[in-house]
Every structure is written in C-alpha cells, then in structure tokens.
Scaffold this motif. Structure first.
Motif, mmCIF file in Angstrom:
data_model
loop_
_atom_site.group_PDB
_atom_site.id
_atom_site.type_symbol
_atom_site.label_atom_id
_atom_site.label_comp_id
_atom_site.label_asym_id
_atom_site.label_seq_id
_atom_site.Cartn_x
_atom_site.Cartn_y
_atom_site.Cartn_z
ATOM 1 N N ASP A 79 0.888 -1.168 0.000
ATOM 2 C CA ASP A 79 0.000 0.000 0.000
ATOM 3 C C ASP A 79 0.922 1.213 0.000
ATOM 4 O O ASP A 79 1.260 1.744 1.052
ATOM 5 C CB ASP A 79 -0.899 -0.006 1.241
ATOM 6 C CG ASP A 79 -1.840 1.203 1.279
ATOM 7 O OD1 ASP A 79 -1.668 2.113 0.447
ATOM 8 O OD2 ASP A 79 -2.724 1.239 2.137
ATOM 9 N N ASP A 123 8.497 1.130 4.980
ATOM 10 C CA ASP A 123 8.419 2.442 4.334
ATOM 11 C C ASP A 123 9.793 3.099 4.396
ATOM 12 O O ASP A 123 10.559 2.863 5.337
ATOM 13 C CB ASP A 123 7.385 3.324 5.048
ATOM 14 C CG ASP A 123 5.966 2.857 4.769
ATOM 15 O OD1 ASP A 123 5.770 2.106 3.793
ATOM 16 O OD2 ASP A 123 5.057 3.247 5.531
ATOM 17 N N ASN A 151 -2.612 -2.580 6.665
ATOM 18 C CA ASN A 151 -1.355 -2.018 6.144
ATOM 19 C C ASN A 151 -1.446 -0.555 5.717
ATOM 20 O O ASN A 151 -0.478 -0.002 5.241
ATOM 21 C CB ASN A 151 -0.829 -2.876 4.975
ATOM 22 C CG ASN A 151 -1.637 -2.689 3.708
ATOM 23 O OD1 ASN A 151 -2.694 -2.068 3.738
ATOM 24 N ND2 ASN A 151 -1.148 -3.242 2.607
ATOM 25 N N ASP A 152 -2.602 0.062 5.874
ATOM 26 C CA ASP A 152 -2.740 1.457 5.440
ATOM 27 C C ASP A 152 -2.230 2.381 6.557
ATOM 28 O O ASP A 152 -2.983 3.163 7.137
ATOM 29 C CB ASP A 152 -4.206 1.746 5.108
ATOM 30 C CG ASP A 152 -4.368 3.088 4.408
ATOM 31 O OD1 ASP A 152 -3.346 3.697 4.029
ATOM 32 O OD2 ASP A 152 -5.517 3.535 4.253
ATOM 33 N N VAL A 153 -0.943 2.248 6.840
ATOM 34 C CA VAL A 153 -0.347 2.931 7.990
ATOM 35 C C VAL A 153 0.978 3.538 7.549
ATOM 36 O O VAL A 153 1.685 2.951 6.719
ATOM 37 C CB VAL A 153 -0.087 1.895 9.132
ATOM 38 C CG1 VAL A 153 0.718 2.520 10.262
ATOM 39 C CG2 VAL A 153 -1.393 1.317 9.654
ATOM 40 N N TRP A 155 4.420 3.752 8.301
ATOM 41 C CA TRP A 155 5.343 3.031 9.186
ATOM 42 C C TRP A 155 6.565 3.877 9.553
ATOM 43 O O TRP A 155 7.425 3.426 10.302
ATOM 44 C CB TRP A 155 5.768 1.713 8.529
ATOM 45 C CG TRP A 155 4.593 0.817 8.289
ATOM 46 C CD1 TRP A 155 4.041 0.509 7.102
ATOM 47 C CD2 TRP A 155 3.809 0.151 9.289
ATOM 48 N NE1 TRP A 155 2.949 -0.305 7.280
ATOM 49 C CE2 TRP A 155 2.788 -0.547 8.621
ATOM 50 C CE3 TRP A 155 3.856 0.084 10.686
ATOM 51 C CZ2 TRP A 155 1.830 -1.296 9.280
ATOM 52 C CZ3 TRP A 155 2.903 -0.681 11.352
ATOM 53 C CH2 TRP A 155 1.904 -1.354 10.646
ATOM 54 N N TYR A 164 6.844 10.170 4.910
ATOM 55 C CA TYR A 164 6.815 8.963 4.071
ATOM 56 C C TYR A 164 7.223 9.271 2.636
ATOM 57 O O TYR A 164 6.734 10.233 2.039
ATOM 58 C CB TYR A 164 5.404 8.358 4.079
ATOM 59 C CG TYR A 164 5.212 7.304 3.022
ATOM 60 C CD1 TYR A 164 5.784 6.044 3.160
ATOM 61 C CD2 TYR A 164 4.491 7.575 1.859
ATOM 62 C CE1 TYR A 164 5.631 5.065 2.181
ATOM 63 C CE2 TYR A 164 4.322 6.608 0.885
ATOM 64 C CZ TYR A 164 4.894 5.358 1.046
ATOM 65 O OH TYR A 164 4.744 4.396 0.070
#
Ligand code: ABN
Length: 178
Positions: A79, A123, A151-153, A155, A164
């Motif tokens: 993602d 990430d 997983n939509d985080v 990291w 990011y």
C-alpha cells in the motif's frame, strides 16, 4: 423575330442546366471515388492495436511483471509508492531516506517456485512522497480495527523523520504450510 430569340434563349438555358447538373454529379462521383481509393491505401497504415496478433505470434506469452509493476509477485500486499520507481529498488531505500523501524509483513506466493514468502513492507522515510508507481494490492489485509493485519499505515512513525517517501518489499522468510 422575338419568337426566334425566345427559342434560342430557352434552348441555351436548357443546355446550360443539363451540362451544369451532369458536370457537378460527375465531379461529386470523382471526389467520392478519390476518397475511397485514398482510404484503401491509408487504412492499413493507421495505428491499429495489433498487440493481440503479436501475442498470438509469440505463442500467447504474457509479459512477465518486473520490479516496477504492481503485479510483481512480491508486491502482493503493498500500500504505497514502489521505491524501484523512486531512485531505490524493490529492496533498498532511495538516497536521502531510511527504512522504517516498524513494518507490515504480508505473505506472497512466488509462481516461479510455488512457495509462499513472508514479505516485509518497510516504508522509506525522510523525503516527501515519491508519487510514482502507487500500488494498492493489499492481499491478506483487513480493516484498521485490527492493526496487526492492516497495512494502510505510515510506518515512518517510529523514525527520526516520520515523512513517508516510498515502500520496499524485503523477503524475510518462507511461510510454513498449514
Ligand atoms: N505504508 C504506506 C503508507 C504511508 C502513509 C500513509 C498510508 C500508507
């Protein structure tokens, strides 16, 4: 005498009209046939999509996905932006960024050897969003109410910079069979 002139006038008018109408019809026909002949020559060179013919000629082989395609097997649960499109590679962060200390791990099937692998989606942090090759494949992901399988985080949250940039996909193990 007047009758003679009237006759000549009438005759001239009729002939002129006849010539004019047959001439314009003929020229219209000539124009139409020119278009048809030109079309017959031009159509075969127009840019038709012949990829299906080309594929048939090469035995219907599908193009193998590469490290910049979302359907590359190890990107099955990404993602984010692929680092391989952002100056890094599928496993290394681009210059000026560092890999996230925390991560999301997915399980992807490698069609080449038939095995399932654990893939860590770290990430890369420290530069603004790359913006290229966004993939949202999300195999095995679940909504945010269970963080471990979501997983939509971002990291980068535990890094010195939480900005990011992109995501790498590092194989960290082979999944055990049930
Ligand atoms: N793990 C990629 C990402 C970064 C920021 C926000 C959502 C998802």
């Amino acid at each position: 005498m007047k009758r003679l002139f009237d006759f000549i006038d009438g005759w001239t008018e009729r002939r002129t009209r006849a010539i004019a109408s047959s001439t314009s019809r003929r020229s219209a026909l000539v124009r139409v046939s020119r278009v048809l002949v030109a079309g017959a020559f031009a159509l075969p060179v127009l840019p038709f999509d012949r990829s299906s013919q080309a594929q048939a000629a090469t035995g219907n082989k599908k193009k193998e996905p590469t490290a910049t395609d979302c359907d590359y097997w190890r990107y099955c649960s990404v993602d984010g932006f692929l680092c391989s499109c952002c100056g890094g590679s599928s496993t290394s962060c681009p210059p000026g960024t560092s890999a996230s200390k925390v991560t999301w791990v997915g399980t992807c099937h490698n069609p080449a050897d038939g095995k399932d692998y654990l893939v860590s989606y770290n990430d890369c942090c420290g530069r603004t969003s790359c913006g290229r090759c966004f993939c949202n494949t999300n195999h095995g992901e679940r909504p945010g109410y269970r963080m471990g399988i979501h997983n939509d985080v971002n990291w980068c949250m535990a890094n010195a910079s939480s900005v990011y940039h992109c995501t790498v996909s590092v194989i960290v193990g082979v999944a055990e069979k049930d």
